[in-house]
Scaffold this motif. Structure first.
Motif, PDB file in Angstrom:
ATOM      1  N   MET A  27     -13.388  -6.892   4.425  1.00 47.86           N
ATOM      2  CA  MET A  27     -12.501  -5.881   4.988  1.00 47.86           C
ATOM      3  C   MET A  27     -11.306  -6.552   5.661  1.00 47.86           C
ATOM      4  N   PHE A  28     -10.129  -5.997   5.400  1.00 47.21           N
ATOM      5  CA  PHE A  28      -8.866  -6.517   5.938  1.00 47.21           C
ATOM      6  C   PHE A  28      -8.698  -8.008   5.650  1.00 47.21           C
ATOM      7  N   ARG A  29      -9.108  -8.391   4.445  1.00 54.32           N
ATOM      8  CA  ARG A  29      -8.936  -9.775   3.997  1.00 54.32           C
ATOM      9  C   ARG A  29      -7.448 -10.114   3.969  1.00 54.32           C
ATOM     10  N   ASP A  30      -7.077 -11.294   4.426  1.00 56.22           N
ATOM     11  CA  ASP A  30      -5.670 -11.681   4.570  1.00 56.22           C
ATOM     12  C   ASP A  30      -4.944 -10.629   5.417  1.00 56.22           C
ATOM     13  N   PRO A  31      -5.218 -10.596   6.715  1.00 56.04           N
ATOM     14  CA  PRO A  31      -4.672  -9.540   7.577  1.00 56.04           C
ATOM     15  C   PRO A  31      -3.160  -9.370   7.487  1.00 56.04           C
ATOM     16  N   ALA A  32      -2.426 -10.439   7.201  1.00 50.73           N
ATOM     17  CA  ALA A  32      -0.962 -10.349   7.122  1.00 50.73           C
ATOM     18  C   ALA A  32      -0.524  -9.380   6.026  1.00 50.73           C
ATOM     19  N   PHE A  33      -1.339  -9.238   4.989  1.00 56.35           N
ATOM     20  CA  PHE A  33      -0.994  -8.278   3.940  1.00 56.35           C
ATOM     21  C   PHE A  33      -0.972  -6.858   4.499  1.00 56.35           C
ATOM     22  N   TYR A  34      -1.957  -6.530   5.316  1.00 56.01           N
ATOM     23  CA  TYR A  34      -2.046  -5.178   5.871  1.00 56.01           C
ATOM     24  C   TYR A  34      -0.952  -4.922   6.911  1.00 56.01           C
ATOM     25  N   VAL A  35      -0.569  -5.972   7.636  1.00 60.60           N
ATOM     26  CA  VAL A  35       0.572  -5.830   8.550  1.00 60.60           C
ATOM     27  C   VAL A  35       1.827  -5.501   7.756  1.00 60.60           C
ATOM     28  N   ALA A  36       2.049  -6.235   6.654  1.00 58.69           N
ATOM     29  CA  ALA A  36       3.228  -5.987   5.815  1.00 58.69           C
ATOM     30  C   ALA A  36       3.164  -4.611   5.167  1.00 58.69           C
ATOM     31  N   PHE A  37       1.976  -4.210   4.709  1.00 55.46           N
ATOM     32  CA  PHE A  37       1.839  -2.902   4.076  1.00 55.46           C
ATOM     33  C   PHE A  37       2.160  -1.794   5.081  1.00 55.46           C
ATOM     34  N   ARG A  38       1.673  -1.953   6.298  1.00 56.63           N
ATOM     35  CA  ARG A  38       1.912  -0.962   7.343  1.00 56.63           C
ATOM     36  C   ARG A  38       3.406  -0.883   7.685  1.00 56.63           C
ATOM     37  N   GLU A  39       4.052  -2.042   7.759  1.00 59.24           N
ATOM     38  CA  GLU A  39       5.444  -2.076   8.199  1.00 59.24           C
ATOM     39  C   GLU A  39       6.438  -1.796   7.082  1.00 59.24           C
ATOM     40  N   ARG A  40       6.134  -2.250   5.853  1.00 59.71           N
ATOM     41  CA  ARG A  40       7.127  -2.163   4.780  1.00 59.71           C
ATOM     42  C   ARG A  40       6.840  -1.063   3.767  1.00 59.71           C
ATOM     43  N   ALA A  41       5.563  -0.846   3.450  1.00 64.51           N
ATOM     44  CA  ALA A  41       5.227   0.146   2.428  1.00 64.51           C
ATOM     45  C   ALA A  41       5.053   1.545   3.001  1.00 64.51           C
ATOM     46  N   VAL A  42       4.408   1.654   4.160  1.00 64.44           N
ATOM     47  CA  VAL A  42       4.098   2.973   4.726  1.00 64.44           C
ATOM     48  C   VAL A  42       5.344   3.839   4.933  1.00 64.44           C
ATOM     49  N   PRO A  43       6.457   3.310   5.478  1.00 66.08           N
ATOM     50  CA  PRO A  43       7.641   4.170   5.643  1.00 66.08           C
ATOM     51  C   PRO A  43       8.121   4.783   4.330  1.00 66.08           C
ATOM     52  N   MET A  44       8.002   4.045   3.220  1.00 67.71           N
ATOM     53  CA  MET A  44       8.390   4.593   1.920  1.00 67.71           C
ATOM     54  C   MET A  44       7.380   5.630   1.441  1.00 67.71           C
ATOM     55  N   LEU A  45       6.109   5.347   1.626  1.00 71.38           N
ATOM     56  CA  LEU A  45       5.086   6.293   1.189  1.00 71.38           C
ATOM     57  C   LEU A  45       5.185   7.617   1.946  1.00 71.38           C
ATOM     58  N   LYS A  46       5.634   7.553   3.174  1.00 69.52           N
ATOM     59  CA  LYS A  46       5.761   8.777   3.976  1.00 69.52           C
ATOM     60  C   LYS A  46       6.835   9.722   3.454  1.00 69.52           C
ATOM     61  N   THR A  47       7.696   9.247   2.565  1.00 69.50           N
ATOM     62  CA  THR A  47       8.751  10.113   2.019  1.00 69.50           C
ATOM     63  C   THR A  47       8.231  11.021   0.906  1.00 69.50           C
ATOM     64  N   TYR A  48       7.015  10.773   0.411  1.00 67.98           N
ATOM     65  CA  TYR A  48       6.455  11.576  -0.668  1.00 67.98           C
ATOM     66  C   TYR A  48       5.613  12.723  -0.103  1.00 67.98           C
ATOM     67  N   PRO A  49       5.653  13.891  -0.752  1.00 68.39           N
ATOM     68  CA  PRO A  49       4.817  15.007  -0.283  1.00 68.39           C
ATOM     69  C   PRO A  49       3.330  14.749  -0.489  1.00 68.39           C
ATOM     70  N   PHE A  50       2.998  13.979  -1.518  1.00 63.85           N
ATOM     71  CA  PHE A  50       1.608  13.594  -1.776  1.00 63.85           C
ATOM     72  C   PHE A  50       1.621  12.197  -2.366  1.00 63.85           C
ATOM     73  N   VAL A  51       0.677  11.365  -1.973  1.00 67.74           N
ATOM     74  CA  VAL A  51       0.677   9.947  -2.347  1.00 67.74           C
ATOM     75  C   VAL A  51      -0.549   9.618  -3.192  1.00 67.74           C
ATOM     76  N   ARG A  52      -0.326   8.885  -4.268  1.00 68.81           N
ATOM     77  CA  ARG A  52      -1.420   8.375  -5.096  1.00 68.81           C
ATOM     78  C   ARG A  52      -1.402   6.845  -5.051  1.00 68.81           C
ATOM     79  N   ILE A  53      -2.531   6.262  -4.672  1.00 64.15           N
ATOM     80  CA  ILE A  53      -2.669   4.815  -4.584  1.00 64.15           C
ATOM     81  C   ILE A  53      -3.815   4.369  -5.481  1.00 64.15           C
ATOM     82  N   TRP A  54      -3.561   3.331  -6.244  1.00 68.15           N
ATOM     83  CA  TRP A  54      -4.598   2.764  -7.111  1.00 68.15           C
ATOM     84  C   TRP A  54      -5.048   1.435  -6.520  1.00 68.15           C
ATOM     85  N   ASN A  55      -6.312   1.364  -6.118  1.00 66.91           N
ATOM     86  CA  ASN A  55      -6.919   0.109  -5.692  1.00 66.91           C
ATOM     87  C   ASN A  55      -7.697  -0.438  -6.886  1.00 66.91           C
TER      88      ASN A  55
END
Length: 205
Positions: free
Chosen positions: A9-37
């Motif tokens: 869980m939360f392997r390579d924590p810096a990835f999740y910091v970057a995802f929170r800071e850089r990806a989340v603001p863009m994802l918030k612009t969509y009315p519904f979000v689809r993510i593929w893990n």
């Protein structure tokens, strides 16, 4: 037998910091979000993403598709039960990853381990998918596939990148593992770096 199930869980924590800071603001612009893990293994990464999305207020309007070629690990992932002895390590990762709550709020003990809250997976679909042989099955705003392609040769890597490129919306986010890169792949010019150290990219072509 051919799948390699090494995850946390939360392997390579810096990835999740970057995802929170850089990806989340863009994802918030969509009315519904689809993510593929993709290549979700036993689900630790899927639950990590779900916790992050819950904390930024996105989980309720997001569907996470967690896929793997191995049915046995998918069954374990869907159970949401992880070894109790791993919780100290995972708590440390969570804090380094920018977690904003008490990690212990997300699970209860019992069932032979730590069982994570069911509301984390209400919008998660666990399904079998082979990255090498199966086709795209939806259009995604973000694809997270970390530490899977390090086991593939260049031909297979290019095939998977073809799949991801065709599955990702324009300006969608691609997250790779710390030892993976787009450099030298067939789609290197189709992405810009959001955070090169964290292997976080955005499709621009």
């Amino acid at each position: 037998d051919l799948s390699i199930n090494v995850t946390s869980m939360f392997r390579d924590p810096a990835f999740y910091v970057a995802f929170r800071e850089r990806a989340v603001p863009m994802l918030k612009t969509y009315p519904f979000v689809r993510i593929w893990n993709a290549g979700c293994s036993t689900g630790e990464e899927t639950f990590s993403l779900a916790i992050l999305l819950a904390e930024v207020g996105l989980l309720e309007k997001t569907r996470i598709y967690a896929t793997d070629m191995n049915d046995a690990v998918l069954e374990r992932a869907a159970s949401g039960v992880f070894p109790l002895e791993k919780m100290r390590e995972y708590t440390g990762n969570y804090i380094e990853a920018g977690g904003t709550q008490s990690f212990s709020e997300y699970y209860s003990t019992g069932y032979g381990g730590a069982r994570f809250n069911k509301d984390l997976t209400e919008n998660v679909v666990f399904a079998q998918h082979n990255l090498v042989s199966d086709r795209s099955f939806n259009e995604f705003h973000a694809i997270v596939c970390r530490n899977v392609m390090i086991y593939f040769d260049k031909t297979l890597q290019d095939a998977v990148h073809d799949l991801f490129h065709s599955s990702l919306v324009m300006f969608g986010v691609l997250g790779l593992g710390s030892r993976e890169s787009l450099h030298g792949t067939s789609h290197a010019d189709d992405y810009e770096e959001l955070d090169p150290a964290a292997r976080l990219y955005r499709r621009v072509g």
